[in-house]
Design an enzyme around this catalytic site. Structure first.
Site, short mmCIF file in Angstrom:
data_model
loop_
_atom_site.label_atom_id
_atom_site.label_comp_id
_atom_site.label_asym_id
_atom_site.label_seq_id
_atom_site.Cartn_x
_atom_site.Cartn_y
_atom_site.Cartn_z
N GLU A 159 -57.78 -20.61 -20.55
CA GLU A 159 -59.17 -21.10 -20.60
C GLU A 159 -59.53 -21.58 -22.01
OE1 GLU A 159 -60.65 -21.42 -17.84
OE2 GLU A 159 -60.14 -19.77 -16.48
N HIS A 165 -63.78 -10.44 -15.56
CA HIS A 165 -63.80 -10.36 -14.10
C HIS A 165 -64.64 -9.14 -13.71
CE1 HIS A 165 -59.77 -12.78 -13.70
NE2 HIS A 165 -60.74 -13.46 -14.29
N GLU A 183 -85.53 -4.75 -18.16
CA GLU A 183 -85.38 -5.41 -19.47
C GLU A 183 -84.44 -6.63 -19.45
OE1 GLU A 183 -85.11 -2.58 -22.67
OE2 GLU A 183 -86.71 -1.39 -21.78
N HIS A 199 -65.26 -15.26 -9.09
CA HIS A 199 -64.29 -15.21 -10.18
C HIS A 199 -64.75 -14.25 -11.30
CE1 HIS A 199 -61.58 -17.67 -13.18
NE2 HIS A 199 -61.69 -16.40 -13.53
N HIS A 211 -65.03 -14.11 -21.40
CA HIS A 211 -64.94 -14.24 -19.94
C HIS A 211 -64.35 -12.95 -19.38
CE1 HIS A 211 -63.70 -15.36 -15.98
NE2 HIS A 211 -62.42 -15.46 -16.29
#
Ligand code: 13P
Ligand code: ZN
Length: 280
Positions: free
Chosen positions: A121, A147, A175, A216, A145
């Site tokens: 990525e 999962h 919040e 994802h 990123h």
């Protein structure tokens, strides 16, 4: 001092370990990049090497162009590497990568020993660093990123629509709206690791600090590791609360979610401007 003791590497490793301990990184799932400050580069530079043998030292096409990232150095997790292993095999799992003067190619200057490469990525991360740096006047340094299981589970139940997601997340924990008053972006299901998901995410990250990747995981940004991790954690927790409340209510949506009026009261008290498109 060893490079492992530099602040930027210590914080990077800590974030990987924290994410692993949260259960967000099965196998090689997820990736993290950090855009180094000039001070970070100064501290780590003595360890950089362009000798063949230590690591791949060739320039590689990025596949995208990010002109404002030219000459920047990134700490990145490696493709196929496990977050679980970052703290025990730093040089095998993590690398420092330089972007060329045009902003369209990269080379490894430290780490990723034994033929490792940056995360698949990486083009998505660099493009999003570019967009977030622009949106925050250079303050953004972290793209993360993960999962996250509750976000993934929720994405199998509701529409991939930013308003729907933002309202559910805001209304499940008081919040949340203070942390991401603009809401979250949502990328529909896409093949990971390619130019398409990079472009779709970038478009949304002009406006949002975080994007759901349907079925994802989650993609977030931040000025510091703590703020990026904290944003991931807040969104994931809220998705989990909504799912548990649905389960406790026989599979039906919770009946006592925070109202729009209450959301506005929180915003007023904490001096934040919510995304009005997402409020009734
Ligand atoms: P990498 O191992 O290449 O970082 O890929 C993991 C991932 O989560 C892709 O979306
Ligand atoms: Zn992923």
């Amino acid at each position: 001092m060893a490079i492992e003791q530099s602040n930027c590497i210590r914080r990077f490793v800590r974030t990987c370990t924290d994410g692993w301990e949260q259960g967000w990184h099965e196998r090689n799932g997820g990736n993290l990049t950090y855009r180094m400050s000039p001070e970070d580069v100064q501290v780590c530079e003595p360890y950089f090497s362009l000798d063949a043998g230590d690591h791949d030292h060739q320039w590689h096409d990025l596949g995208v162009t990010a002109a404002n990232m030219a000459g920047q150095f990134f700490i990145t997790t490696g493709s196929g590497k496990f977050m679980r292993k970052v703290s025990v095999d730093l040089e095998g799992c993590v690398g420092i990568v330089e972007i060329n003067a045009k902003g369209d190619a990269w080379r490894i200057v430290w780490g990723l020993r034994g033929g490792g490469r940056p995360t698949s990525e990486f083009p998505t991360h660099v493009m999003n660093h570019s967009v977030r740096a622009e949106a925050t006047n250079g303050a953004n340094r972290v793209i993360y990123h993960a999962h996250c299981p509750n976000v993934i589970a929720l994405s199998t139940l509701i529409e991939p629509d930013a308003r729907t997601w933002s309202r559910i997340l805001w209304k499940s924990m008081t919040e949340c709206i203070i942390i991401y008053p603009e809401g979250v972006g949502v990328v529909p299901w896409m093949v990971p690791g390619g130019a398409d998901i990079a472009k779709a995410t970038c478009e949304l990250m002009k406006k949002y600090q975080a994007c759901v990747w349907t079925q994802h995981g989650l993609f977030v940004s931040g000025d510091t590791f703590d703020n990026a991790f904290g944003l991931m954690h807040t969104i994931e927790k809220s998705a989990g609360l909504y799912l548990s409340a649905c389960a406790a209510n026989g599979g039906n949506p919770p009946t006592k979610l925070i109202s729009d009026e209450q959301l506005r009261d929180v915003c007023k008290a904490f001096h934040v401007s919510p995304n009005e498109d997402f409020l009734d």
